[in-house]
Design a protein around this motif. Structure first.
Motif, PDB file in Angstrom:
ATOM      1  N   MET A  44      -3.083 -10.027  10.437  1.00  0.00           N
ATOM      2  CA  MET A  44      -2.365 -11.223  10.002  1.00  0.00           C
ATOM      3  C   MET A  44      -3.098 -11.964   8.895  1.00  0.00           C
ATOM      4  O   MET A  44      -2.532 -12.831   8.232  1.00  0.00           O
ATOM      5  CB  MET A  44      -2.141 -12.156  11.198  1.00  0.00           C
ATOM      6  CG  MET A  44      -1.185 -11.601  12.238  1.00  0.00           C
ATOM      7  SD  MET A  44      -1.135 -12.597  13.758  1.00  0.00           S
ATOM      8  CE  MET A  44      -0.386 -14.110  13.161  1.00  0.00           C
ATOM      9  N   GLY A  45      -4.377 -11.657   8.714  1.00  0.00           N
ATOM     10  CA  GLY A  45      -5.162 -12.289   7.661  1.00  0.00           C
ATOM     11  C   GLY A  45      -5.859 -13.563   8.067  1.00  0.00           C
ATOM     12  O   GLY A  45      -6.726 -14.055   7.355  1.00  0.00           O
ATOM     13  N   CYS A  46      -5.494 -14.099   9.235  1.00  0.00           N
ATOM     14  CA  CYS A  46      -6.138 -15.314   9.750  1.00  0.00           C
ATOM     15  C   CYS A  46      -5.484 -15.654  11.082  1.00  0.00           C
ATOM     16  O   CYS A  46      -4.288 -15.947  11.127  1.00  0.00           O
ATOM     17  CB  CYS A  46      -5.972 -16.472   8.776  1.00  0.00           C
ATOM     18  SG  CYS A  46      -6.620 -18.048   9.383  1.00  0.00           S
ATOM     19  N   ALA A  47      -6.237 -15.614  12.166  1.00  0.00           N
ATOM     20  CA  ALA A  47      -5.670 -15.982  13.467  1.00  0.00           C
ATOM     21  C   ALA A  47      -6.787 -16.231  14.465  1.00  0.00           C
ATOM     22  O   ALA A  47      -7.910 -15.744  14.303  1.00  0.00           O
ATOM     23  CB  ALA A  47      -4.723 -14.900  13.995  1.00  0.00           C
ATOM     24  N   THR A  48      -6.435 -16.995  15.508  1.00  0.00           N
ATOM     25  CA  THR A  48      -7.362 -17.291  16.600  1.00  0.00           C
ATOM     26  C   THR A  48      -6.924 -16.535  17.845  1.00  0.00           C
ATOM     27  O   THR A  48      -5.776 -16.648  18.275  1.00  0.00           O
ATOM     28  CB  THR A  48      -7.383 -18.804  16.882  1.00  0.00           C
ATOM     29  OG1 THR A  48      -7.952 -19.488  15.753  1.00  0.00           O
ATOM     30  CG2 THR A  48      -8.217 -19.116  18.115  1.00  0.00           C
ATOM     31  N   VAL A  49      -7.841 -15.762  18.401  1.00  0.00           N
ATOM     32  CA  VAL A  49      -7.595 -15.053  19.655  1.00  0.00           C
ATOM     33  C   VAL A  49      -8.094 -15.944  20.786  1.00  0.00           C
ATOM     34  O   VAL A  49      -9.286 -16.275  20.845  1.00  0.00           O
ATOM     35  CB  VAL A  49      -8.309 -13.692  19.673  1.00  0.00           C
ATOM     36  CG1 VAL A  49      -8.203 -13.040  21.054  1.00  0.00           C
ATOM     37  CG2 VAL A  49      -7.731 -12.778  18.605  1.00  0.00           C
ATOM     38  N   VAL A  50      -7.196 -16.341  21.674  1.00  0.00           N
ATOM     39  CA  VAL A  50      -7.511 -17.324  22.708  1.00  0.00           C
ATOM     40  C   VAL A  50      -7.786 -16.627  24.040  1.00  0.00           C
ATOM     41  O   VAL A  50      -6.970 -15.835  24.527  1.00  0.00           O
ATOM     42  CB  VAL A  50      -6.367 -18.330  22.880  1.00  0.00           C
ATOM     43  CG1 VAL A  50      -6.691 -19.324  23.999  1.00  0.00           C
ATOM     44  CG2 VAL A  50      -6.114 -19.070  21.568  1.00  0.00           C
ATOM     45  N   ILE A  51      -8.966 -16.941  24.608  1.00  0.00           N
ATOM     46  CA  ILE A  51      -9.292 -16.551  25.975  1.00  0.00           C
ATOM     47  C   ILE A  51      -8.939 -17.746  26.859  1.00  0.00           C
ATOM     48  O   ILE A  51      -9.610 -18.785  26.792  1.00  0.00           O
ATOM     49  CB  ILE A  51     -10.788 -16.192  26.124  1.00  0.00           C
ATOM     50  CG1 ILE A  51     -11.230 -15.201  25.034  1.00  0.00           C
ATOM     51  CG2 ILE A  51     -11.059 -15.641  27.520  1.00  0.00           C
ATOM     52  CD1 ILE A  51     -10.543 -13.875  25.061  1.00  0.00           C
ATOM     53  N   PRO A  52      -7.906 -17.640  27.698  1.00  0.00           N
ATOM     54  CA  PRO A  52      -7.472 -18.806  28.474  1.00  0.00           C
ATOM     55  C   PRO A  52      -8.372 -19.073  29.677  1.00  0.00           C
ATOM     56  O   PRO A  52      -9.319 -18.318  29.957  1.00  0.00           O
ATOM     57  CB  PRO A  52      -6.058 -18.415  28.920  1.00  0.00           C
ATOM     58  CG  PRO A  52      -6.083 -16.931  28.971  1.00  0.00           C
ATOM     59  CD  PRO A  52      -7.037 -16.477  27.906  1.00  0.00           C
ATOM     60  N   GLN A  53      -8.095 -20.134  30.369  1.00  0.00           N
ATOM     61  CA  GLN A  53      -8.871 -20.508  31.558  1.00  0.00           C
ATOM     62  C   GLN A  53      -8.895 -19.352  32.548  1.00  0.00           C
ATOM     63  O   GLN A  53      -7.914 -18.638  32.748  1.00  0.00           O
ATOM     64  CB  GLN A  53      -8.251 -21.741  32.208  1.00  0.00           C
ATOM     65  CG  GLN A  53      -9.008 -22.241  33.426  1.00  0.00           C
ATOM     66  CD  GLN A  53      -8.384 -23.498  34.011  1.00  0.00           C
ATOM     67  OE1 GLN A  53      -7.463 -24.066  33.432  1.00  0.00           O
ATOM     68  NE2 GLN A  53      -8.876 -23.942  35.143  1.00  0.00           N
ATOM     69  N   ASN A  68     -11.008 -15.661  14.759  1.00  0.00           N
ATOM     70  CA  ASN A  68     -11.746 -16.626  15.571  1.00  0.00           C
ATOM     71  C   ASN A  68     -11.521 -16.275  17.042  1.00  0.00           C
ATOM     72  O   ASN A  68     -10.387 -16.314  17.523  1.00  0.00           O
ATOM     73  CB  ASN A  68     -11.246 -18.039  15.277  1.00  0.00           C
ATOM     74  CG  ASN A  68     -11.851 -19.080  16.204  1.00  0.00           C
ATOM     75  OD1 ASN A  68     -12.891 -18.867  16.810  1.00  0.00           O
ATOM     76  ND2 ASN A  68     -11.179 -20.222  16.319  1.00  0.00           N
ATOM     77  N   LEU A  69     -12.587 -15.932  17.747  1.00  0.00           N
ATOM     78  CA  LEU A  69     -12.508 -15.700  19.189  1.00  0.00           C
ATOM     79  C   LEU A  69     -12.756 -17.044  19.864  1.00  0.00           C
ATOM     80  O   LEU A  69     -13.860 -17.586  19.815  1.00  0.00           O
ATOM     81  CB  LEU A  69     -13.558 -14.675  19.622  1.00  0.00           C
ATOM     82  CG  LEU A  69     -13.577 -14.315  21.103  1.00  0.00           C
ATOM     83  CD1 LEU A  69     -12.306 -13.576  21.507  1.00  0.00           C
ATOM     84  CD2 LEU A  69     -14.805 -13.473  21.442  1.00  0.00           C
ATOM     85  N   HIS A  70     -11.719 -17.588  20.500  1.00  0.00           N
ATOM     86  CA  HIS A  70     -11.768 -18.956  21.026  1.00  0.00           C
ATOM     87  C   HIS A  70     -11.692 -18.942  22.547  1.00  0.00           C
ATOM     88  O   HIS A  70     -10.729 -18.415  23.120  1.00  0.00           O
ATOM     89  CB  HIS A  70     -10.622 -19.786  20.456  1.00  0.00           C
ATOM     90  CG  HIS A  70     -10.632 -21.209  20.912  1.00  0.00           C
ATOM     91  ND1 HIS A  70     -11.417 -22.178  20.319  1.00  0.00           N
ATOM     92  CD2 HIS A  70      -9.976 -21.826  21.928  1.00  0.00           C
ATOM     93  CE1 HIS A  70     -11.232 -23.341  20.936  1.00  0.00           C
ATOM     94  NE2 HIS A  70     -10.356 -23.151  21.926  1.00  0.00           N
ATOM     95  N   LEU A  71     -12.689 -19.532  23.187  1.00  0.00           N
ATOM     96  CA  LEU A  71     -12.728 -19.627  24.642  1.00  0.00           C
ATOM     97  C   LEU A  71     -12.269 -21.014  25.057  1.00  0.00           C
ATOM     98  O   LEU A  71     -12.954 -22.015  24.795  1.00  0.00           O
ATOM     99  CB  LEU A  71     -14.136 -19.359  25.176  1.00  0.00           C
ATOM    100  CG  LEU A  71     -14.599 -17.897  25.205  1.00  0.00           C
ATOM    101  CD1 LEU A  71     -14.920 -17.390  23.801  1.00  0.00           C
ATOM    102  CD2 LEU A  71     -15.809 -17.724  26.098  1.00  0.00           C
ATOM    103  N   ALA A  72     -11.107 -21.077  25.694  1.00  0.00           N
ATOM    104  CA  ALA A  72     -10.572 -22.354  26.143  1.00  0.00           C
ATOM    105  C   ALA A  72     -11.470 -22.970  27.214  1.00  0.00           C
ATOM    106  O   ALA A  72     -12.288 -22.282  27.846  1.00  0.00           O
ATOM    107  CB  ALA A  72      -9.157 -22.161  26.694  1.00  0.00           C
ATOM    108  N   LYS A  73     -11.329 -24.255  27.431  1.00  0.00           N
ATOM    109  CA  LYS A  73     -12.080 -24.930  28.489  1.00  0.00           C
ATOM    110  C   LYS A  73     -11.770 -24.273  29.837  1.00  0.00           C
ATOM    111  O   LYS A  73     -10.613 -24.038  30.172  1.00  0.00           O
ATOM    112  CB  LYS A  73     -11.713 -26.410  28.533  1.00  0.00           C
ATOM    113  CG  LYS A  73     -12.565 -27.228  29.489  1.00  0.00           C
ATOM    114  CD  LYS A  73     -12.239 -28.705  29.383  1.00  0.00           C
ATOM    115  CE  LYS A  73     -13.133 -29.522  30.300  1.00  0.00           C
ATOM    116  NZ  LYS A  73     -12.838 -30.986  30.180  1.00  0.00           N
TER     117      LYS A  73
END
Length: 417
Positions: A44-53, A68-73
């Motif tokens: 996609m050229g830019c996206a955040t991969v979200v790891i949910p709770q 961006n590998l993003h770890l949710a709270k």
């Protein structure tokens, strides 16, 4: 120092790993879901991969550019203890020597614009790695083999270090030959080896990280042959050095010829560790322009030095321009400043010196340092044929010294105001 380029994912789409089949408790499905999400985010050229709770057990994670590998709270990435989950071997390093080894648990190779962010936790299961801390039978023989391969400039692909006896533990997070990197907000618990390892990378920001890792060789951050970095507002509670600036070992680093330089460290707290700031001993590519300010070492930290520069007759390289300002600390086991030029640890009798190269060390500045009890303020052990040059201490205040204030051999232009 040029302005650091920091990736910005605020306007990028978000992809939850749930959309790709992640299931709590299922290692294989989670690994595949994360891999597919990263692949799509990259395309996609830019996206955040979200790891949910929740607690998501997984195998290795390989990042890609513009992700961006993003770890949710409340999210935890729990990395498997099975070494086979970190195969096939990848192009990485072991203590300054390039090789093919188990993949770092999170690995970015030749990436641009990559991030790990969030309020979640990155955690390693330690069942097997803890057994490898003791350097099981065969480990030292494999160290010798790698040393000789590197010393003879063998092709890196020939340095295969995954076998029945090497037991070379992988780094937790490694950014390898990458640019524009952000690591922000997450908590890190446990590590097989070095915790955060920017290697041959540029434009790196590490901020608001909380590290707890009390295993063998568990440095907090090891910038190696990396440039233009900011480390700020972090908490380090680890079993080895908090920040250990390195630049490769011997022939490998002379070949790669990339110094570690332009590194700023500020507003950090260290709860435990061997050194607040270590330079070396893998410094063969050179280290220059390192600035640390406004950091605090807890009163009950088991600290050897606040600044420790270490090298030996095999390293070459250089150290030029190390600055520490506004540092407070409790008791220190040895002293504020240590510089030693004959540090070989287990390597002293393990392997020979292939090529002798000394390390010029100069322009070291410590100002506004306050600490409690210790053996000495400074111990500087240079070499007669290459003395340490230009060491300046200003407003260094201590409580009690049990040996003497300064212990010096072969130092030119030392100032203590």
């Amino acid at each position: 120092m040029p302005k650091i380029k920091v990736p910005n994912f605020s306007e990028c789409p978000k992809l939850s790993i749930l959309e790709f089949g992640a299931v709590l408790g299922d290692k294989d499905k989670n690994t595949l879901a994360i891999e597919r999400a990263i692949e799509k985010a990259n395309k996609m050229g830019c996206a955040t991969v979200v790891i949910p709770q929740g607690e998501w057990i997984t195998k290795k994670i390989h990042l890609k550019s513009n992700v961006n590998l993003h770890l949710a709270k409340g999210a935890t990435l729990l990395f498997s203890e099975d070494p086979n989950d970190y195969l096939p071997a990848v192009h990485t390093t072991w203590e300054g020597m390039e090789c093919y080894n188990y993949s770092p648990l999170i690995y970015a190779y030749e990436c641009e614009n990559v991030a790990i962010t969030g309020e979640g936790e990155i955690k390693a299961k330690m069942d097997v790695w803890e057994k490898w801390f003791a350097r099981p039978s065969g480990h030292m023989e494999n160290l010798k083999r790698l040393y000789m391969l590197a010393s003879n400039n063998s092709a890196v692909i020939e340095r295969q270090m995954v076998n029945d006896s090497a037991n070379f533990r992988p780094q937790l997070i490694q950014f390898n030959r990458s640019e524009n990197i952000l690591l922000e907000g997450v908590k890190i618990t446990n590590s097989p080896f070095w915790t955060i390892h920017p290697y041959l990378s540029k434009n790196v920001v590490i901020r608001n990280i909380n590290v707890y890792a009390h295993g063998h060789n568990n440095d907090g951050v090891d910038p190696e042959m990396s440039q233009n970095m900011l480390i700020e507002n972090c908490v380090f509670d680890q079993g080895d050095d908090a920040i250990a600036v390195k630049s490769g070992r011997n022939q490998d680093a002379w070949r790669l010829n990339t110094p570690s330089k332009n590194i700023v460290i500020r507003n950090c707290t260290v709860k435990n560790g061997h050194q607040l700031l270590a330079i070396g001993s893998e410094l063969s590519g050179g280290v220059e322009n390192i600035f640390m300010e406004n950091c605090n070492v807890s009163e009950d930290a088991k600290m050897f030095h606040l600044l420790f520069i270490k090298t030996n007759e095999r390293r070459g390289g250089y150290v030029n321009g190390i600055y520490m300002n506004n540092i407070t600390s409790g008791n220190i086991e040895k002293g504020v400043l240590g510089i030693e030029t004959d540090v070989l640890y287990q390597w002293k009798d393990l392997v020979p010196t292939i090529e002798r190269k000394l390390t010029p060390i100069k322009n070291v500045y410590l100002e506004n340092i306050k600490a409690m009890n210790m053996e000495f303020v400074s111990r500087i052990l240079g070499q007669e044929e290459m003395p340490i040059e230009n060491v300046n201490l200003k407003h260094v205040v201590t409580d009690t010294l049990t040996i003497k204030k300064h212990i010096h051999e072969h130092v030119l232009n030392f100032n203590d105001n």
